[in-house]
Scaffold this motif. Structure first.
Motif, PDB file in Angstrom:
ATOM      1  N   TRP A   1      -7.229   3.233   5.492  1.00  0.00           N
ATOM      2  CA  TRP A   1      -7.876   4.060   4.475  1.00  0.00           C
ATOM      3  C   TRP A   1      -9.153   3.385   4.001  1.00  0.00           C
ATOM      4  O   TRP A   1     -10.216   4.006   3.949  1.00  0.00           O
ATOM      5  CB  TRP A   1      -6.932   4.294   3.296  1.00  0.00           C
ATOM      6  CG  TRP A   1      -7.613   4.882   2.098  1.00  0.00           C
ATOM      7  CD1 TRP A   1      -8.112   4.212   1.018  1.00  0.00           C
ATOM      8  CD2 TRP A   1      -7.903   6.268   1.864  1.00  0.00           C
ATOM      9  NE1 TRP A   1      -8.693   5.078   0.120  1.00  0.00           N
ATOM     10  CE2 TRP A   1      -8.577   6.347   0.624  1.00  0.00           C
ATOM     11  CE3 TRP A   1      -7.657   7.438   2.570  1.00  0.00           C
ATOM     12  CZ2 TRP A   1      -9.008   7.564   0.078  1.00  0.00           C
ATOM     13  CZ3 TRP A   1      -8.089   8.644   2.029  1.00  0.00           C
ATOM     14  CH2 TRP A   1      -8.751   8.699   0.805  1.00  0.00           C
ATOM     15  N   SER A   2      -9.068   2.102   3.648  1.00  0.00           N
ATOM     16  CA  SER A   2     -10.242   1.394   3.142  1.00  0.00           C
ATOM     17  C   SER A   2     -11.285   1.172   4.232  1.00  0.00           C
ATOM     18  O   SER A   2     -12.474   1.035   3.941  1.00  0.00           O
ATOM     19  CB  SER A   2      -9.831   0.043   2.532  1.00  0.00           C
ATOM     20  OG  SER A   2      -9.257  -0.810   3.506  1.00  0.00           O
TER      21      SER A   2
ATOM     22  N   GLU B   1      -4.351   1.831  -0.732  1.00  0.00           N
ATOM     23  CA  GLU B   1      -3.909   3.050  -0.055  1.00  0.00           C
ATOM     24  C   GLU B   1      -3.841   2.847   1.459  1.00  0.00           C
ATOM     25  O   GLU B   1      -3.740   3.813   2.214  1.00  0.00           O
ATOM     26  CB  GLU B   1      -4.823   4.217  -0.412  1.00  0.00           C
ATOM     27  CG  GLU B   1      -4.714   4.607  -1.875  1.00  0.00           C
ATOM     28  CD  GLU B   1      -5.337   5.942  -2.185  1.00  0.00           C
ATOM     29  OE1 GLU B   1      -5.135   6.894  -1.411  1.00  0.00           O
ATOM     30  OE2 GLU B   1      -6.029   6.027  -3.214  1.00  0.00           O
TER      31      GLU B   1
ATOM     32  N   HIS C   1     -12.563   3.429  -1.832  1.00  0.00           N
ATOM     33  CA  HIS C   1     -11.906   2.892  -0.630  1.00  0.00           C
ATOM     34  C   HIS C   1     -11.137   1.592  -0.912  1.00  0.00           C
ATOM     35  O   HIS C   1     -11.452   0.538  -0.376  1.00  0.00           O
ATOM     36  CB  HIS C   1     -12.936   2.652   0.479  1.00  0.00           C
ATOM     37  CG  HIS C   1     -14.235   2.055   0.026  1.00  0.00           C
ATOM     38  ND1 HIS C   1     -14.344   0.775  -0.473  1.00  0.00           N
ATOM     39  CD2 HIS C   1     -15.477   2.587  -0.013  1.00  0.00           C
ATOM     40  CE1 HIS C   1     -15.606   0.529  -0.774  1.00  0.00           C
ATOM     41  NE2 HIS C   1     -16.319   1.614  -0.517  1.00  0.00           N
TER      42      HIS C   1
ATOM     43  N   LYS D   1     -12.172  12.058   2.940  1.00  0.00           N
ATOM     44  CA  LYS D   1     -11.507  12.545   1.737  1.00  0.00           C
ATOM     45  C   LYS D   1     -12.346  12.280   0.490  1.00  0.00           C
ATOM     46  O   LYS D   1     -11.826  11.945  -0.566  1.00  0.00           O
ATOM     47  CB  LYS D   1     -10.135  11.877   1.580  1.00  0.00           C
ATOM     48  CG  LYS D   1      -9.088  12.355   2.570  1.00  0.00           C
ATOM     49  CD  LYS D   1      -8.591  13.754   2.214  1.00  0.00           C
ATOM     50  CE  LYS D   1      -7.450  14.178   3.128  1.00  0.00           C
ATOM     51  NZ  LYS D   1      -6.910  15.497   2.746  1.00  0.00           N
TER      52      LYS D   1
ATOM     53  N   THR E   1       0.823  -1.203   0.000  1.00  0.00           N
ATOM     54  CA  THR E   1       0.000   0.000   0.000  1.00  0.00           C
ATOM     55  C   THR E   1       0.863   1.261   0.000  1.00  0.00           C
ATOM     56  O   THR E   1       1.991   1.263   0.504  1.00  0.00           O
ATOM     57  CB  THR E   1      -0.910   0.040   1.237  1.00  0.00           C
ATOM     58  OG1 THR E   1      -0.124   0.317   2.406  1.00  0.00           O
ATOM     59  CG2 THR E   1      -1.625  -1.285   1.431  1.00  0.00           C
TER      60      THR E   1
ATOM     61  N   LEU F   1     -10.821   5.907   6.851  1.00  0.00           N
ATOM     62  CA  LEU F   1     -10.239   7.215   6.558  1.00  0.00           C
ATOM     63  C   LEU F   1     -10.745   7.817   5.255  1.00  0.00           C
ATOM     64  O   LEU F   1     -10.773   9.047   5.095  1.00  0.00           O
ATOM     65  CB  LEU F   1      -8.706   7.119   6.545  1.00  0.00           C
ATOM     66  CG  LEU F   1      -8.060   6.749   7.885  1.00  0.00           C
ATOM     67  CD1 LEU F   1      -6.545   6.662   7.741  1.00  0.00           C
ATOM     68  CD2 LEU F   1      -8.425   7.771   8.960  1.00  0.00           C
ATOM     69  N   TRP F   2     -11.158   6.978   4.316  1.00  0.00           N
ATOM     70  CA  TRP F   2     -11.659   7.478   3.029  1.00  0.00           C
ATOM     71  C   TRP F   2     -12.885   8.373   3.204  1.00  0.00           C
ATOM     72  O   TRP F   2     -13.154   9.243   2.365  1.00  0.00           O
ATOM     73  CB  TRP F   2     -12.003   6.311   2.104  1.00  0.00           C
ATOM     74  CG  TRP F   2     -13.178   5.495   2.563  1.00  0.00           C
ATOM     75  CD1 TRP F   2     -13.151   4.441   3.441  1.00  0.00           C
ATOM     76  CD2 TRP F   2     -14.546   5.675   2.191  1.00  0.00           C
ATOM     77  NE1 TRP F   2     -14.419   3.951   3.630  1.00  0.00           N
ATOM     78  CE2 TRP F   2     -15.298   4.691   2.867  1.00  0.00           C
ATOM     79  CE3 TRP F   2     -15.213   6.565   1.342  1.00  0.00           C
ATOM     80  CZ2 TRP F   2     -16.686   4.577   2.735  1.00  0.00           C
ATOM     81  CZ3 TRP F   2     -16.594   6.452   1.203  1.00  0.00           C
ATOM     82  CH2 TRP F   2     -17.309   5.463   1.898  1.00  0.00           C
TER      83      TRP F   2
ATOM     84  N   SER G   1     -12.633  -3.263   4.088  1.00  0.00           N
ATOM     85  CA  SER G   1     -11.216  -3.411   4.432  1.00  0.00           C
ATOM     86  C   SER G   1     -10.809  -4.884   4.517  1.00  0.00           C
ATOM     87  O   SER G   1     -10.069  -5.384   3.668  1.00  0.00           O
ATOM     88  CB  SER G   1     -10.917  -2.698   5.745  1.00  0.00           C
ATOM     89  OG  SER G   1     -11.751  -3.165   6.801  1.00  0.00           O
TER      90      SER G   1
ATOM     91  N   TRP H   1      -0.270   5.462   0.482  1.00  0.00           N
ATOM     92  CA  TRP H   1      -1.330   6.465   0.528  1.00  0.00           C
ATOM     93  C   TRP H   1      -1.069   7.530  -0.517  1.00  0.00           C
ATOM     94  O   TRP H   1       0.070   7.980  -0.710  1.00  0.00           O
ATOM     95  CB  TRP H   1      -1.396   7.103   1.911  1.00  0.00           C
ATOM     96  CG  TRP H   1      -2.523   8.089   2.009  1.00  0.00           C
ATOM     97  CD1 TRP H   1      -3.841   7.805   2.165  1.00  0.00           C
ATOM     98  CD2 TRP H   1      -2.424   9.505   1.935  1.00  0.00           C
ATOM     99  NE1 TRP H   1      -4.589   8.963   2.195  1.00  0.00           N
ATOM    100  CE2 TRP H   1      -3.732  10.024   2.044  1.00  0.00           C
ATOM    101  CE3 TRP H   1      -1.361  10.393   1.770  1.00  0.00           C
ATOM    102  CZ2 TRP H   1      -4.004  11.388   2.010  1.00  0.00           C
ATOM    103  CZ3 TRP H   1      -1.625  11.749   1.733  1.00  0.00           C
ATOM    104  CH2 TRP H   1      -2.936  12.231   1.858  1.00  0.00           C
TER     105      TRP H   1
END
Length: 382
Positions: free
Chosen positions: A196-197, A192, A188, A204, A63, A200-201, A273, A65
């Motif tokens: 993130w998946s 990254e 997602h 953003k 991964t 955190l996505w 995730s 980011w």
């Protein structure tokens, strides 16, 4: 070569590119057709060689980011400035609500009793099963069965009680996920990062997609437009007030809203995730989707994610059955509803079609991945 392609339209990144290379290709993309057209999946081997990439524990997924925003596509249904403002407010409210709800859930969790736990479970399970997995996902996103309109709207309202957004927002993001699975245009992807998946996505979101132009079938219905504007004030302002005033103060707000909601969030997050990192891949999909048995147990069958990505139109996700350990509670409920005449035209792949994907998966495991075809996004988001 890339410059020539972009003169004719943004096009697609080259075959065999890493996720990182695909991200660089799409950076600043202003071509709406690229957003609405699937592209080849990135090469897992190429991604492993990207400088600075790190491996998700227990997997061979590397991964890195990437900075957001990625796209520069003018929204179709609203002015760009309005889209940017809506996106900023959406991400801010998600952050505020998730942070506050998690703090409340953590504070009141030690006060657990059997009665509180049982009540919280049902408040978690009913929106999760009938609202999110059955309605938002299998009915509205993929149209895997038909039903009476009163039942559709009832389940959609129940789903909105889970705090995962109104149907228009949820379905739009999930259709993009299926069209662009594990590419930079996926909202997602774990390429990254696992976290993130997972969550955190949400902070953003791309302003280019917040007009939800890929869900015209829902936006044309007054009920879903009504839920879109009433979802937040009802669930996060009026409902907490009513629970606090009439049901037992902050303890009631915690156990009848915050704790069930947090549990529902992380159940769905694990599909994004864990089910793109851990588990088995009995079907060839070209992406990272897996069947993760323990996620299926808590997510009413949604953890059979590889089977779902292989056949998105299927109302059944546990396609190999209980003998293979694929529990699919939502499918069992759909079968009951079908016998009662509440749902019909239930879509499932034939055994011949299932076997073709199983054979492709065996070939892929020997280094012969199946080809990825570019397809246009439709209302069903196949």
């Amino acid at each position: 070569m890339v410059a020539e392609t972009r003169k004719k339209g943004w096009g697609s990144p080259p075959e065999g590119a890493s996720y990182h290379e695909q991200y660089k290709f799409y950076k600043g993309c202003d071509d709406y057709d690229s957003l609405m057209t699937a592209t080849p999946k990135p090469s897992r081997a190429a991604q492993a060689k990207v400088k600075g990439a790190s491996r998700i524990l227990g997997t061979d997924i590397y991964t890195k980011w990437e900075e957001r925003p990625l796209l520069n596509i003018p929204p179709r249904d609203m002015p760009p400035r309005l889209a940017a403002f809506k996106n900023t407010m959406l991400c801010f409210m998600r952050c505020l609500v998730l942070t506050g709800t998690h703090i409340m859930a953590a504070y009141y969790l030690p006060t657990v009793t059997l009665n509180k736990a049982v009540l919280a479970y049902f408040i978690y399970a009913i929106p999760g099963l009938f609202g999110i997995t059955l309605c938002y996902h299998r009915m509205l996103t993929h149209r895997s069965f038909k039903c009476h309109k009163w039942f559709e709207y009832l389940c959609a309202w129940i789903g909105a009680q889970g705090g995962q957004g109104d149907p228009i927002e949820w379905v739009s993001l999930h259709r993009y996920h299926h069209l662009h699975t594990d590419t930079p245009l996926d909202p997602h992807s774990p390429y990254e990062g696992f976290w993130w998946s997972h969550v955190l996505w949400l902070f953003k979101t791309e302003a280019s997609v917040v007009d939800f132009s890929n869900v015209a079938d829902l936006k044309s219905q007054w009920f879903y437009r009504f839920l879109e504007v009433t979802f937040f004030p009802w669930l996060f302002l009026l409902k907490p007030y009513l629970l606090y005033t009439y049901c037992g103060g902050w303890d009631a707000v915690a156990w009848q809203l915050a704790i069930p909601m947090v549990a529902g969030w992380h159940t769905t997050f694990l599909v994004n995730s864990a089910c793109h990192a851990y588990g088995e891949q009995p079907f060839e999909t070209g992406d990272l989707s897996t069947n993760c048995w323990w996620v299926s147990l808590i997510a009413f069958g949604e953890g059979n994610h590889n089977g779902h990505h292989a056949f998105p139109y299927s109302a059944r996700h546990g396609l190999n059955g209980l003998a293979a350990g694929e529990v699919d509670v939502t499918w069992y409920v759909i079968c009951i509803l079908q016998k009662l005449g509440i749902v019909w035209d239930v879509q499932v792949p034939s055994e011949k079609v299932l076997n073709s994907k199983r054979a492709a998966a065996k070939g892929a495991s020997k280094g012969k991945p199946a080809a990825v075809k570019a397809v246009k996004l439709t209302a069903k988001a196949n």
